[in-house]
Motif scaffolding. Structure first.
Motif, PDB file in Angstrom:
ATOM      1  N   ILE A  93      36.509  26.108  32.441  1.00 44.00           N
ATOM      2  CA  ILE A  93      35.892  25.819  33.739  1.00 44.00           C
ATOM      3  C   ILE A  93      35.089  27.002  34.278  1.00 44.00           C
ATOM      4  N   ASP A  94      35.397  28.219  33.836  1.00 40.37           N
ATOM      5  CA  ASP A  94      34.667  29.384  34.330  1.00 40.37           C
ATOM      6  C   ASP A  94      33.174  29.284  34.014  1.00 40.37           C
ATOM      7  N   GLY A  95      32.824  28.780  32.824  1.00 39.61           N
ATOM      8  CA  GLY A  95      31.423  28.602  32.466  1.00 39.61           C
ATOM      9  C   GLY A  95      30.754  27.563  33.344  1.00 39.61           C
ATOM     10  N   ALA A  96      31.455  26.471  33.636  1.00 42.74           N
ATOM     11  CA  ALA A  96      30.912  25.425  34.502  1.00 42.74           C
ATOM     12  C   ALA A  96      30.732  25.950  35.928  1.00 42.74           C
ATOM     13  N   ILE A  97      31.670  26.751  36.397  1.00 45.57           N
ATOM     14  CA  ILE A  97      31.547  27.344  37.737  1.00 45.57           C
ATOM     15  C   ILE A  97      30.342  28.274  37.782  1.00 45.57           C
ATOM     16  N   ALA A  98      30.132  29.048  36.740  1.00 47.81           N
ATOM     17  CA  ALA A  98      28.977  29.948  36.701  1.00 47.81           C
ATOM     18  C   ALA A  98      27.677  29.154  36.748  1.00 47.81           C
TER      19      ALA A  98
END
Length: 127
Positions: free
Chosen positions: A88-93
């Motif tokens: 999810i960190d990539g999607a948040i970025a």
């Protein structure tokens, strides 16, 4: 893993933008779109039409078609991106980058549990 980035905004504000303001925003959002496509992180994305042109199907059997969505909210669902990142960190970025381009929008990031790409659609926006 696939994630949906759901874009929300107050429709009245979006509709108040001049053609030039809207085009400038779309230029910036499409720059982000192109980069995510190049990185092979972006799947389907769509900008939805106004809720005044939408209908909702409710009820059992054939259901009943009624005018528009009737959510009690200030923001309307205006579009979405399907992204593919390991977590999810990539999607948040990615959502943060979209929000920098459109700071008055709200972005919801949600895991996709089932992804069916379907048939390719025409690129002219018509079926």
């Amino acid at each position: 893993m696939y994630f949906a980035i759901l874009a929300y905004h107050a429709e009245g504000i979006v509709q108040s933008w001049s053609e030039e303001e809207d085009a400038a925003l779309m230029t910036e959002l499409l720059r982000i779109n192109d980069r995510l496509v190049e990185e092979k992180s972006l799947g389907p994305a769509a900008r939805l039409g106004p809720t005044s042109e939408a209908v909702t199907l409710r009820g059992k059997g054939d259901g009943m078609v009624i005018d528009g969505p009737f959510a009690e909210t200030k923001e309307q669902f205006l579009g979405f991106y399907v992204v593919d990142f390991p977590d999810i960190d990539g999607a948040i970025a990615a959502a943060r980058e979209l929000q920098r381009a459109n700071p008055t929008a709200v972005y919801e990031i949600r895991p996709i549990l089932l992804y069916l790409p379907g048939a390719p659609l025409s690129t002219d926006g018509q079926s």
